[in-house]
Design a protein around this motif. Sequence first.
Motif, PDB file in Angstrom:
ATOM      1  N   GLU A  98      45.113  33.081  42.462  1.00 23.09           N
ATOM      2  CA  GLU A  98      43.695  32.702  42.485  1.00 23.09           C
ATOM      3  C   GLU A  98      42.936  33.754  43.275  1.00 23.09           C
ATOM      4  N   TYR A  99      42.911  34.952  42.723  1.00 21.43           N
ATOM      5  CA  TYR A  99      42.418  36.111  43.459  1.00 21.43           C
ATOM      6  C   TYR A  99      40.996  35.922  43.989  1.00 21.43           C
ATOM      7  N   SER A 100      40.144  35.224  43.264  1.00 19.17           N
ATOM      8  CA  SER A 100      38.749  35.083  43.684  1.00 19.17           C
ATOM      9  C   SER A 100      38.628  34.483  45.083  1.00 19.17           C
ATOM     10  N   LYS A 101      39.600  33.658  45.475  1.00 16.43           N
ATOM     11  CA  LYS A 101      39.581  33.047  46.810  1.00 16.43           C
ATOM     12  C   LYS A 101      39.806  34.087  47.911  1.00 16.43           C
ATOM     13  N   TYR A 123      41.037  44.812  45.851  1.00 16.69           N
ATOM     14  CA  TYR A 123      41.555  45.037  44.499  1.00 16.69           C
ATOM     15  C   TYR A 123      42.513  43.918  44.090  1.00 16.69           C
ATOM     16  N   HIS A 124      42.407  43.510  42.827  1.00 22.10           N
ATOM     17  CA  HIS A 124      43.383  42.582  42.252  1.00 22.10           C
ATOM     18  C   HIS A 124      44.654  43.378  41.943  1.00 22.10           C
ATOM     19  N   PRO A 125      45.815  42.917  42.397  1.00 20.94           N
ATOM     20  CA  PRO A 125      47.017  43.743  42.254  1.00 20.94           C
ATOM     21  C   PRO A 125      47.535  43.897  40.834  1.00 20.94           C
ATOM     22  N   TYR A 160      43.188  49.978  39.637  1.00 23.35           N
ATOM     23  CA  TYR A 160      43.740  51.309  39.861  1.00 23.35           C
ATOM     24  C   TYR A 160      42.815  52.390  39.323  1.00 23.35           C
ATOM     25  N   GLU A 161      42.081  52.066  38.289  1.00 23.17           N
ATOM     26  CA  GLU A 161      41.072  53.008  37.791  1.00 23.17           C
ATOM     27  C   GLU A 161      39.961  53.168  38.820  1.00 23.17           C
ATOM     28  N   ARG A 162      39.560  52.061  39.430  1.00 21.41           N
ATOM     29  CA  ARG A 162      38.518  52.105  40.466  1.00 21.41           C
ATOM     30  C   ARG A 162      39.023  52.820  41.714  1.00 21.41           C
ATOM     31  N   ARG A 163      40.265  52.540  42.090  1.00 18.99           N
ATOM     32  CA  ARG A 163      40.846  53.205  43.253  1.00 18.99           C
ATOM     33  C   ARG A 163      40.965  54.710  43.022  1.00 18.99           C
ATOM     34  N   LEU A 164      41.341  55.109  41.822  1.00 20.34           N
ATOM     35  CA  LEU A 164      41.456  56.530  41.494  1.00 20.34           C
ATOM     36  C   LEU A 164      40.108  57.227  41.613  1.00 20.34           C
ATOM     37  N   ARG A 165      39.044  56.564  41.171  1.00 21.54           N
ATOM     38  CA  ARG A 165      37.708  57.160  41.287  1.00 21.54           C
ATOM     39  C   ARG A 165      37.359  57.376  42.758  1.00 21.54           C
ATOM     40  N   TRP A 166      37.678  56.390  43.598  1.00 20.19           N
ATOM     41  CA  TRP A 166      37.372  56.530  45.028  1.00 20.19           C
ATOM     42  C   TRP A 166      38.157  57.697  45.628  1.00 20.19           C
ATOM     43  N   LEU A 167      39.438  57.791  45.313  1.00 19.23           N
ATOM     44  CA  LEU A 167      40.262  58.874  45.852  1.00 19.23           C
ATOM     45  C   LEU A 167      39.771  60.239  45.391  1.00 19.23           C
ATOM     46  N   ALA A 210      38.701  53.237  52.455  1.00 17.86           N
ATOM     47  CA  ALA A 210      38.775  52.056  51.600  1.00 17.86           C
ATOM     48  C   ALA A 210      40.228  51.598  51.539  1.00 17.86           C
ATOM     49  N   MET A 211      40.439  50.322  51.783  1.00 15.90           N
ATOM     50  CA  MET A 211      41.798  49.790  51.730  1.00 15.90           C
ATOM     51  C   MET A 211      42.331  49.889  50.310  1.00 15.90           C
ATOM     52  N   PRO A 212      43.561  50.350  50.115  1.00 14.84           N
ATOM     53  CA  PRO A 212      44.116  50.496  48.760  1.00 14.84           C
ATOM     54  C   PRO A 212      44.535  49.147  48.181  1.00 14.84           C
ATOM     55  N   PRO A 213      44.827  49.103  46.896  1.00 16.25           N
ATOM     56  CA  PRO A 213      45.448  47.906  46.328  1.00 16.25           C
ATOM     57  C   PRO A 213      46.774  47.629  47.047  1.00 16.25           C
TER      58      PRO A 213
END
Length: 546
Positions: A24-27, A34-36, A42-49, A377-380
């Motif tokens: 229940e990731y929304s909680k 990031y949702h694991p 991971y696409e969003r994390r890659l953009r940040w990196l 930014a904290m990673p997944p």
Amino acid sequence: MNNVQIESVMLPFGQKIVHDYINEYSKTAELYPYHPYEQESYERRLRWLSEHPHANRAALADGLLAWNTSVGNTHERVRENIEALRQPDTYAVVTGQQAGVLTGPLYTIHKAITALRMAEEQQKRLGVRVVPIFWIAGEDHDYEEANHVYVQTKGGDVEKQRLNHEAAGRTSVTHLVIPQDALHEYIDAFFAEQIETEFTGDLKAHLHTFAKESATLTDFFARTLVWLFGEAGLILIDSAAPFVRVLEQDGFAQVIRRNEELNEAVAVQGQKLTTLGYHRQVETERSSAQFFLYRNGERSGVERLVDGTFRTRDGAVYTEEELLTLLAHDPESFSANVVTRPLMQEWLLPVLAFVGGPGEVAYWGLYARMFAVFGLAMPPVVPRLSFSLLEGAVQKNMRKFDLSTHDVLTKLTEKRDAYLAAQDTLHLDEKFAEVKQQMKELYMPLIEEASGIEQGLRVLGEKNLDKILEQVDFYAKRSQSAFVKKHESSLRQFDRIRTALFPMDKPQERVYNIFGYLNKYGVEWFREFRSYPYDVTSEHLAVRVE
């Protein structure tokens, strides 16, 4: 795979925060950015990196190459992965564990497998180079956690086997010299409790070689991991290695300068955890400086005083400037703790994702706000794959009692009790209960009549009835004991399943060590187990081993 068959099973998670994060990731979205299990993470994390490039890639690669070479991790794929880190478009899936004798519990192996699989998976999906890195927490000083494994002895018992060496003080595992004799004795003691197989001699020979080449438990741990995972490309890094400290200097400087902000961020996040109904996995005081200093060979905790100075556990006091000067001249004096270690990983490595166990996933819920304080930014955070190894004897007993994998992993006691009840064709418990009730119904009217003769006969009659019923209970217990004894062979088989899968009432992967299985099934089996193309999901994986 020829020798390994996989079955997925959904198992409950012990910690509410981990259950909600996965199911229940929304909680938990305020705690984990990031949702694991969504690729968009991971696409969003890659953009940040890609927008925040790492500046020390060349120095990182040089250090990794030298350190991995020093522990024998010279496999071609490892060298290629390290060289790839020099390039700005190479990223890492990071996992880790404190160094433990013979690699410690099985979950250490499972973490490495998860990092390998995830790196392969994301490299294909993202179209960039992704390498697996195992972070050896060599700066940790919890020697009592690292100095033993549990084994299932030839007699079927679970026994703790401890390395015959005492550690004085709070010395980091990487700095703790272990006499080679102690390692050799430990290897022999471990295999003395194993059945001799065609693989035993080779395994012992390899481990004895690693022991000869190792001065510390970290060395021994690293060389063993290299043998198991090096050819698959797993890069190792020791958090206590000198080159790591040099590269972490700027990070420690920021932690010193912005110490109060760091602790405030952790405290606020902790309050949010509590408000959301979760337990704080890491209890930390606002006065903690969140790092250690090495003093006189020991790792000493540091607190920040109200006047802005810092005091070590052994009473030494430093100003902020004095700490920064010490950092500039002797970075190896510093050591991260459970709070700042994730920051150090982030400053040091291009972390696409971090793989951790349930406890680690839970305590990372404290960190997102802390990362933001430092412009990070904290990673997944990805839960490691979890496994249960179902050996041939276990499978045989499962077939005998018609037990599914779900049965043995979730309700073995219930199935054992149901089996025993099904054998009770005489329904002795019910019959004894009926007899006792009939005795009461026959005897109580007689007591009533006798009490009319003399009131004292009522008390005597009730005591007499109690004694009669006690004798019936005694006979019932003896009958039940005889019934259980008649079926003790079958019950022992249920107990063997439990000992194999839940030793000491804990999951197998938290107790047993990989070398017990390597001794039975060999390195080729392990290579297949390691290399299977697992999907990185939250499902528990039951592996049938022959």
